[in-house]
Design a protein around this motif. Structure first.
Motif, PDB file in Angstrom:
ATOM      1  N   PHE A 254       0.836  -1.202   0.000  1.00 16.87           N
ATOM      2  CA  PHE A 254       0.000   0.000   0.000  1.00 16.87           C
ATOM      3  C   PHE A 254       0.868   1.248   0.000  1.00 16.87           C
ATOM      4  O   PHE A 254       1.956   1.275   0.573  1.00 16.87           O
ATOM      5  CB  PHE A 254      -1.031  -0.016   1.111  1.00 16.87           C
ATOM      6  N   ILE A 255       0.358   2.235  -0.703  1.00 18.75           N
ATOM      7  CA  ILE A 255       1.094   3.476  -0.919  1.00 18.75           C
ATOM      8  C   ILE A 255       0.277   4.622  -0.352  1.00 18.75           C
ATOM      9  O   ILE A 255      -0.918   4.770  -0.677  1.00 18.75           O
ATOM     10  CB  ILE A 255       1.349   3.716  -2.432  1.00 18.75           C
ATOM     11  N   THR A 256       0.866   5.397   0.510  1.00 18.35           N
ATOM     12  CA  THR A 256       0.187   6.561   1.068  1.00 18.35           C
ATOM     13  C   THR A 256       0.035   7.629  -0.003  1.00 18.35           C
ATOM     14  O   THR A 256       0.953   7.877  -0.797  1.00 18.35           O
ATOM     15  CB  THR A 256       0.978   7.123   2.256  1.00 18.35           C
ATOM     16  N   LEU A 257      -1.126   8.287  -0.019  1.00 19.68           N
ATOM     17  CA  LEU A 257      -1.417   9.322  -1.021  1.00 19.68           C
ATOM     18  C   LEU A 257      -1.716  10.640  -0.319  1.00 19.68           C
ATOM     19  O   LEU A 257      -2.868  11.078  -0.242  1.00 19.68           O
ATOM     20  CB  LEU A 257      -2.604   8.895  -1.888  1.00 19.68           C
ATOM     21  N   PRO A 258      -0.698  11.328   0.199  1.00 11.65           N
ATOM     22  CA  PRO A 258      -0.953  12.577   0.937  1.00 11.65           C
ATOM     23  C   PRO A 258      -1.524  13.687   0.070  1.00 11.65           C
ATOM     24  O   PRO A 258      -2.207  14.584   0.577  1.00 11.65           O
ATOM     25  CB  PRO A 258       0.436  12.940   1.477  1.00 11.65           C
ATOM     26  N   LEU A 259      -1.294  13.628  -1.253  1.00 11.11           N
ATOM     27  CA  LEU A 259      -1.793  14.685  -2.136  1.00 11.11           C
ATOM     28  C   LEU A 259      -3.271  14.503  -2.487  1.00 11.11           C
ATOM     29  O   LEU A 259      -3.855  15.352  -3.149  1.00 11.11           O
ATOM     30  CB  LEU A 259      -0.963  14.727  -3.420  1.00 11.11           C
ATOM     31  N   ALA A 260      -3.880  13.393  -2.040  1.00 11.11           N
ATOM     32  CA  ALA A 260      -5.291  13.144  -2.337  1.00 11.11           C
ATOM     33  C   ALA A 260      -6.220  13.708  -1.274  1.00 11.11           C
ATOM     34  O   ALA A 260      -7.432  13.516  -1.350  1.00 11.11           O
ATOM     35  CB  ALA A 260      -5.533  11.635  -2.484  1.00 11.11           C
ATOM     36  N   THR A 261      -5.689  14.394  -0.278  1.00 11.93           N
ATOM     37  CA  THR A 261      -6.522  14.905   0.815  1.00 11.93           C
ATOM     38  C   THR A 261      -7.500  15.966   0.315  1.00 11.93           C
ATOM     39  O   THR A 261      -7.250  16.662  -0.670  1.00 11.93           O
ATOM     40  CB  THR A 261      -5.645  15.511   1.925  1.00 11.93           C
ATOM     41  N   HIS A 268      -5.536   8.689   2.802  1.00 11.70           N
ATOM     42  CA  HIS A 268      -5.778   7.998   1.546  1.00 11.70           C
ATOM     43  C   HIS A 268      -4.642   7.021   1.253  1.00 11.70           C
ATOM     44  O   HIS A 268      -3.471   7.321   1.514  1.00 11.70           O
ATOM     45  CB  HIS A 268      -5.876   8.994   0.386  1.00 11.70           C
ATOM     46  N   TRP A 269      -5.011   5.857   0.670  1.00 15.61           N
ATOM     47  CA  TRP A 269      -4.006   4.890   0.233  1.00 15.61           C
ATOM     48  C   TRP A 269      -4.423   4.270  -1.095  1.00 15.61           C
ATOM     49  O   TRP A 269      -5.600   4.233  -1.440  1.00 15.61           O
ATOM     50  CB  TRP A 269      -3.862   3.735   1.236  1.00 15.61           C
ATOM     51  N   LEU A 270      -3.426   3.786  -1.813  1.00 15.68           N
ATOM     52  CA  LEU A 270      -3.639   2.861  -2.917  1.00 15.68           C
ATOM     53  C   LEU A 270      -3.177   1.493  -2.433  1.00 15.68           C
ATOM     54  O   LEU A 270      -2.009   1.309  -2.073  1.00 15.68           O
ATOM     55  CB  LEU A 270      -2.838   3.276  -4.153  1.00 15.68           C
ATOM     56  N   LEU A 271      -4.094   0.540  -2.395  1.00 18.63           N
ATOM     57  CA  LEU A 271      -3.806  -0.822  -1.947  1.00 18.63           C
ATOM     58  C   LEU A 271      -3.693  -1.718  -3.176  1.00 18.63           C
ATOM     59  O   LEU A 271      -4.539  -1.649  -4.078  1.00 18.63           O
ATOM     60  CB  LEU A 271      -4.924  -1.321  -1.024  1.00 18.63           C
ATOM     61  N   ILE A 272      -2.666  -2.544  -3.217  1.00 22.71           N
ATOM     62  CA  ILE A 272      -2.424  -3.416  -4.372  1.00 22.71           C
ATOM     63  C   ILE A 272      -2.331  -4.859  -3.893  1.00 22.71           C
ATOM     64  O   ILE A 272      -1.612  -5.154  -2.934  1.00 22.71           O
ATOM     65  CB  ILE A 272      -1.127  -3.026  -5.114  1.00 22.71           C
ATOM     66  N   ARG A 273      -3.060  -5.735  -4.558  1.00 21.04           N
ATOM     67  CA  ARG A 273      -3.046  -7.168  -4.244  1.00 21.04           C
ATOM     68  C   ARG A 273      -2.407  -7.930  -5.399  1.00 21.04           C
ATOM     69  O   ARG A 273      -2.729  -7.686  -6.568  1.00 21.04           O
ATOM     70  CB  ARG A 273      -4.471  -7.674  -4.031  1.00 21.04           C
ATOM     71  N   ARG A 274      -1.516  -8.845  -5.077  1.00 17.26           N
ATOM     72  CA  ARG A 274      -0.858  -9.654  -6.105  1.00 17.26           C
ATOM     73  C   ARG A 274      -1.079 -11.136  -5.823  1.00 17.26           C
ATOM     74  O   ARG A 274      -0.800 -11.611  -4.723  1.00 17.26           O
ATOM     75  CB  ARG A 274       0.643  -9.355  -6.145  1.00 17.26           C
ATOM     76  N   ASN A 275      -1.605 -11.845  -6.823  1.00 19.62           N
ATOM     77  CA  ASN A 275      -1.795 -13.286  -6.687  1.00 19.62           C
ATOM     78  C   ASN A 275      -0.436 -13.965  -6.627  1.00 19.62           C
ATOM     79  O   ASN A 275       0.424 -13.739  -7.488  1.00 19.62           O
ATOM     80  CB  ASN A 275      -2.610 -13.815  -7.872  1.00 19.62           C
TER      81      ASN A 275
END
Length: 412
Positions: A254-261, A268-275
């Motif tokens: 997961f990547i923090t997105l401080p500019l999305a406030t 805010h975060w972008l969460l990524i799932r990988r099989n």
């Protein structure tokens, strides 16, 4: 019945709705007003058809009672509201809301109805909670079809995310305890829904497309571009929940997105799932009023699958998609009673907190089988089965006479 009985003013509809629910819980080969009336021992289907199509009762009020019941039996401060739609395959063009459209149930474009469902999931269990039928513009813009299907004048076109927002607003107004919302790409891609959830101070984990763009310190980037640049140490192996064959392990980052406030503050975060086997990626936009660790977001993402289990249980066991009703009111009433039956099973299963050694906890499907075998079936009478055999053959005889008489009028 103690929960919803007050919504039915007379004893006759109260008895019929009790018998209707018993029919939904029964292992009938197909479920409609005919088979449920036969199971109840009625002398014909007219009473059940009247209950669904003409009797005076408010399905929205019954769903409100079910919501209050679920809050008591399954409620938890960290409850998750799950939004998703399901399709019912239909023939013809007269059933309310039907048209050729993509159905995730079929995996392709089919002639079907689509409905947005709201589910509730907590550590105690999960169940369907509320529903909104999706009406395409081909229906909302056609006065003739609206009148024929009994669509209220107040109902206009609404997108699926807009319907989901209304369902969530209703649940929150009713005092349902919850902290999170989960949904798939159809809802994660709608910025207005996400903004409404932030306004409610509801955290969310909503799936988004790989092309979803997010603000970063290097500018606006696609989600899949961000995933490509992640180092190996950014990934963590975490279970998204327990499955029938073990934990559902994936690699997560997961990547923090401080500019999305925005004006709602929060994180805010972008969460990524990988099989771990195929390497396939899935992406989620996440927000929470407070900082939360990665495993909390993963747990919420895993809760989204609970609604698929509810769809399977209600379609295979309770006849959610087996209705034979074309009109707006009848569709909502049938679906409401299925939701009520499923909530009853979920609450009863949750009450069974202990199991003998070597047995898994009782499931909704197993409880339905036991309830029918031990409670419902012993009350049925052999004479009812015989009476319905006579009724069916009499009805078929009358229909045959009518068909032959009609043919005689036009054939030489």
């Amino acid at each position: 019945m103690d929960v919803v009985a007050s919504r039915f003013a007379r004893p006759e509809p109260r008895r019929r709705v009790r018998d209707f629910m018993a029919g939904l819980l029964a292992p009938l080969p197909s479920k409609n007003c005919w088979t449920i009336a036969e199971h109840a021992g009625d002398d014909g289907p007219a009473g059940m058809q009247d209950l669904i199509g003409r009797a005076r009762w408010d399905d929205a009020q019954v769903r409100a009672d079910v919501r209050d019941f679920v809050a008591v039996k399954l409620g938890h401060p960290d409850g998750v509201l799950v939004i998703d739609e399901t399709g019912d395959l239909k023939k013809g063009v007269h059933t309310v809301g039907v048209q050729r459209q993509y159905s995730g149930t079929a995996g392709k474009v089919e002639n079907c109805q689509l409905a947005v469902h709201l589910s509730y999931a907590s550590p105690a269990g999960h169940t369907l909670l509320d529903v909104a039928l999706y009406l395409p513009k081909a229906w909302t813009d056609d006065p003739g079809r609206r009148v024929e299907a009994g669509v209220p004048d107040t109902v206009g076109f609404a997108t699926k995310p807009q319907l989901a927002r209304r369902l969530i607003d209703t649940a929150l107004a009713g005092g349902l305890p919850c902290r999170w919302v989960a949904g798939d790409e159809a809802y994660g891609g709608d910025p207005h829904l996400a903004a409404a959830l932030r306004e409610h101070r509801l955290g969310y984990v909503l799936a988004v497309a790989c092309s979803h763009r997010v603000p970063t310190g290097l500018g606006i980037q696609r989600a899949d571009q961000i995933a490509t640049g992640l180092p190996a140490r950014a990934w963590q192996r975490i279970s998204a929940g327990q499955g029938a064959k073990g934990h559902r392990y994936y690699d997560w980052a997961f990547i923090t997105l401080p500019l999305a406030t925005d004006q709602h503050d929060g994180h805010h975060w972008l969460l990524i799932r990988r099989n771990r086997t195929t390497g396939e990626l899935a992406f989620y936009r996440c927000w929470s009023p407070q900082l939360v660790p990665l495993h909390h977001l993963v747990a919420v993402a895993g809760r989204r699958w609970s609604i698929e289990e509810s769809f399977q249980a209600t379609k295979t066991g309770l006849g959610l998609d087996q209705h034979q009703h074309r009109r707006w009111r009848a569709w909502h009433r049938w679906t409401t009673l299925v939701i009520a039956a499923h909530a009853f099973l979920a609450a009863a299963a949750a009450a069974n907190t202990t199991s003998p050694h070597g047995l898994i906890p009782i499931t909704v499907n197993e409880l339905r089988r036991l309830f029918h075998a031990l409670i419902i079936e012993p009350t049925r009478r052999v004479t009812d089965v015989i009476a319905w055999s006579i009724f069916r053959r009499q009805h078929q005889a009358d229909a045959k006479i009518s068909h032959y008489a009609r043919q005689a009028l036009i054939e030489p």
